[in-house]
Motif scaffolding. Structure first.
Motif, mmCIF file in Angstrom:
data_model
loop_
_atom_site.group_PDB
_atom_site.id
_atom_site.type_symbol
_atom_site.label_atom_id
_atom_site.label_comp_id
_atom_site.label_asym_id
_atom_site.label_seq_id
_atom_site.Cartn_x
_atom_site.Cartn_y
_atom_site.Cartn_z
ATOM 1 N N UNK A 59 13.667 111.792 81.126
ATOM 2 C CA UNK A 59 14.988 111.319 81.549
ATOM 3 C C UNK A 59 15.879 111.146 80.330
ATOM 4 N N UNK A 60 15.305 110.539 79.286
ATOM 5 C CA UNK A 60 16.093 110.336 78.072
ATOM 6 C C UNK A 60 16.519 111.660 77.442
ATOM 7 N N UNK A 61 15.584 112.612 77.314
ATOM 8 C CA UNK A 61 15.932 113.912 76.738
ATOM 9 C C UNK A 61 16.928 114.665 77.617
ATOM 10 N N UNK A 62 16.771 114.510 78.921
ATOM 11 C CA UNK A 62 17.688 115.186 79.846
ATOM 12 C C UNK A 62 19.113 114.685 79.664
ATOM 13 N N UNK A 63 19.222 113.369 79.549
ATOM 14 C CA UNK A 63 20.556 112.796 79.394
ATOM 15 C C UNK A 63 21.174 113.194 78.050
ATOM 16 N N UNK A 64 20.336 113.213 76.989
ATOM 17 C CA UNK A 64 20.862 113.620 75.681
ATOM 18 C C UNK A 64 21.321 115.086 75.696
ATOM 19 N N UNK A 65 20.519 115.950 76.297
ATOM 20 C CA UNK A 65 20.895 117.371 76.358
ATOM 21 C C UNK A 65 22.146 117.593 77.191
ATOM 22 N N UNK A 66 22.287 116.813 78.286
ATOM 23 C CA UNK A 66 23.465 116.970 79.125
ATOM 24 C C UNK A 66 24.711 116.526 78.387
ATOM 25 N N UNK A 89 2.327 117.685 81.899
ATOM 26 C CA UNK A 89 2.543 119.125 82.001
ATOM 27 C C UNK A 89 3.927 119.439 82.519
ATOM 28 N N UNK A 90 4.447 118.558 83.412
ATOM 29 C CA UNK A 90 5.772 118.795 83.979
ATOM 30 C C UNK A 90 6.866 118.667 82.931
ATOM 31 N N UNK A 91 6.555 117.938 81.821
ATOM 32 C CA UNK A 91 7.564 117.740 80.777
ATOM 33 C C UNK A 91 7.984 119.060 80.143
ATOM 34 N N UNK A 92 7.083 120.024 80.131
ATOM 35 C CA UNK A 92 7.380 121.319 79.491
ATOM 36 C C UNK A 92 8.405 122.126 80.285
ATOM 37 N N UNK A 93 8.708 121.698 81.499
ATOM 38 C CA UNK A 93 9.670 122.430 82.331
ATOM 39 C C UNK A 93 11.091 121.932 82.165
ATOM 40 N N UNK A 94 11.322 121.028 81.191
ATOM 41 C CA UNK A 94 12.658 120.445 81.040
ATOM 42 C C UNK A 94 13.710 121.502 80.740
ATOM 43 N N UNK A 95 13.431 122.350 79.741
ATOM 44 C CA UNK A 95 14.411 123.369 79.366
ATOM 45 C C UNK A 95 14.638 124.369 80.491
ATOM 46 N N UNK A 96 13.547 124.749 81.175
ATOM 47 C CA UNK A 96 13.698 125.685 82.289
ATOM 48 C C UNK A 96 14.522 125.056 83.410
ATOM 49 N N UNK A 97 14.358 123.733 83.604
ATOM 50 C CA UNK A 97 15.146 123.032 84.615
ATOM 51 C C UNK A 97 16.619 123.045 84.266
ATOM 52 N N UNK A 120 12.222 121.096 92.666
ATOM 53 C CA UNK A 120 12.038 119.854 93.428
ATOM 54 C C UNK A 120 10.963 118.973 92.776
ATOM 55 N N UNK A 121 9.896 119.632 92.301
ATOM 56 C CA UNK A 121 8.811 118.881 91.674
ATOM 57 C C UNK A 121 9.269 118.244 90.371
ATOM 58 N N UNK A 122 10.103 119.014 89.580
ATOM 59 C CA UNK A 122 10.561 118.446 88.307
ATOM 60 C C UNK A 122 11.576 117.327 88.537
ATOM 61 N N UNK A 123 12.367 117.421 89.631
ATOM 62 C CA UNK A 123 13.331 116.341 89.937
ATOM 63 C C UNK A 123 12.587 115.036 90.230
ATOM 64 N N UNK A 124 11.495 115.136 90.984
ATOM 65 C CA UNK A 124 10.686 113.955 91.258
ATOM 66 C C UNK A 124 10.033 113.436 89.979
ATOM 67 N N UNK A 125 9.612 114.393 89.102
ATOM 68 C CA UNK A 125 9.014 114.007 87.821
ATOM 69 C C UNK A 125 10.041 113.306 86.938
ATOM 70 N N UNK A 126 11.257 113.814 86.973
ATOM 71 C CA UNK A 126 12.321 113.271 86.132
ATOM 72 C C UNK A 126 12.623 111.811 86.497
ATOM 73 N N UNK A 127 12.442 111.450 87.768
ATOM 74 C CA UNK A 127 12.718 110.078 88.229
ATOM 75 C C UNK A 127 11.622 109.117 87.746
#
Length: 240
Positions: A35-42, A3-11, A22-29
């Motif tokens: 993590x992979x999608x985050x790095x690609x988007x960044x 469920x936390x994955x859906x917050x990627x764009x909002x993050x 804070x919760x999504x940062x812990x989820x991202x770790x």
């Protein structure tokens, strides 16, 4: 997908609150996929930052935009006024026009009848006066058994004048024959009407005199029919 994955764009867009961030940062770790999608988007975001350059809008574009804004602001809503004359005439269809015309004609007839009735009622209350009387004698006094005679009277009631003709001992008539009364003035004759006597030979006629009817003699002729515009038959009686 967690469920936390859906917050990627909002993050990434910074729309998360502190607690959710804070919760999504812990989820991202812990989530390798996020993590992979985050790095690609960044990486994509960083590359976009250097792939475009800011372009100053042209002066013509500015003026077009400003003109559009001011024209829009100055525009006053136009209130369409009704064309009342057109609206009025559209109500008069052929049917309503006919009804209106018929109503006007009826109103005129009633008004005229009312005026005439008032005149007649007013005339009834006025006294009737005999203005003139004329003796009517046989035209041929030498004829055998000719004893026809009578009288004519002019009656005045208010402004109304009537001629009354009464004759007795008139010779009997054939089918279409009539007796016709003529008013004479300076050789000019006016037709005052026709009548037929009863079995006893008595006849009478009433004629409404107009203001133009002026005469000093009366003549009564025996006509073949009631269509005579001038005497065609013999004169029976008349005034002297």
């Amino acid at each position: 997908m967690d469920k936390e994955c859906t917050n990627l764009l909002s993050f990434l867009s910074g729309e998360l609150g502190e607690k959710e961030k804070k919760a999504f940062t812990e989820h991202l770790m812990q989530c390798s996929e996020c993590t992979r999608e985050y790095e690609q988007m960044m990486e994509a975001w960083k590359s976009l930052k250097w792939d475009f350059e800011e372009i100053e809008p042209s002066s013509s574009l500015k003026s077009e935009v400003m003109n559009f804004v001011f024209e829009t602001d100055d525009e006053v809503p136009v209130r369409r006024e009704k064309n009342w004359s057109s609206f009025f005439f559209k109500q008069f269809t052929p049917v309503t026009s006919g009804l209106l015309l018929a109503t006007l004609v009826l109103a005129f007839v009633l008004l005229y009848s009312n005026i005439q009735l008032k005149k007649e009622l007013a005339a009834i209350d006025l006294p009737m006066e005999v203005k003139t009387s004329l003796s009517l004698q046989p035209a041929d006094k030498t004829a055998v058994n000719m004893n026809t005679d009578g009288a004519a009277y002019i009656l005045q009631q208010g402004e109304e004048r009537r001629l009354i003709v009464q004759i007795q001992n008139l010779p009997s008539l054939q089918k279409s024959e009539v007796y016709q009364v003529w008013l004479l003035k300076d050789g000019k004759r006016t037709n005052a009407g026709t009548f037929k006597p009863d079995e006893a030979g008595t006849g009478s006629l009433t004629y409404n005199l107009s203001i133009n009817d002026k005469f000093n003699q009366i003549g009564i002729t025996r006509e073949p029919d009631s269509n005579s515009t001038k005497p065609r038959g013999e004169k029976i009686v008349g005034s002297s």
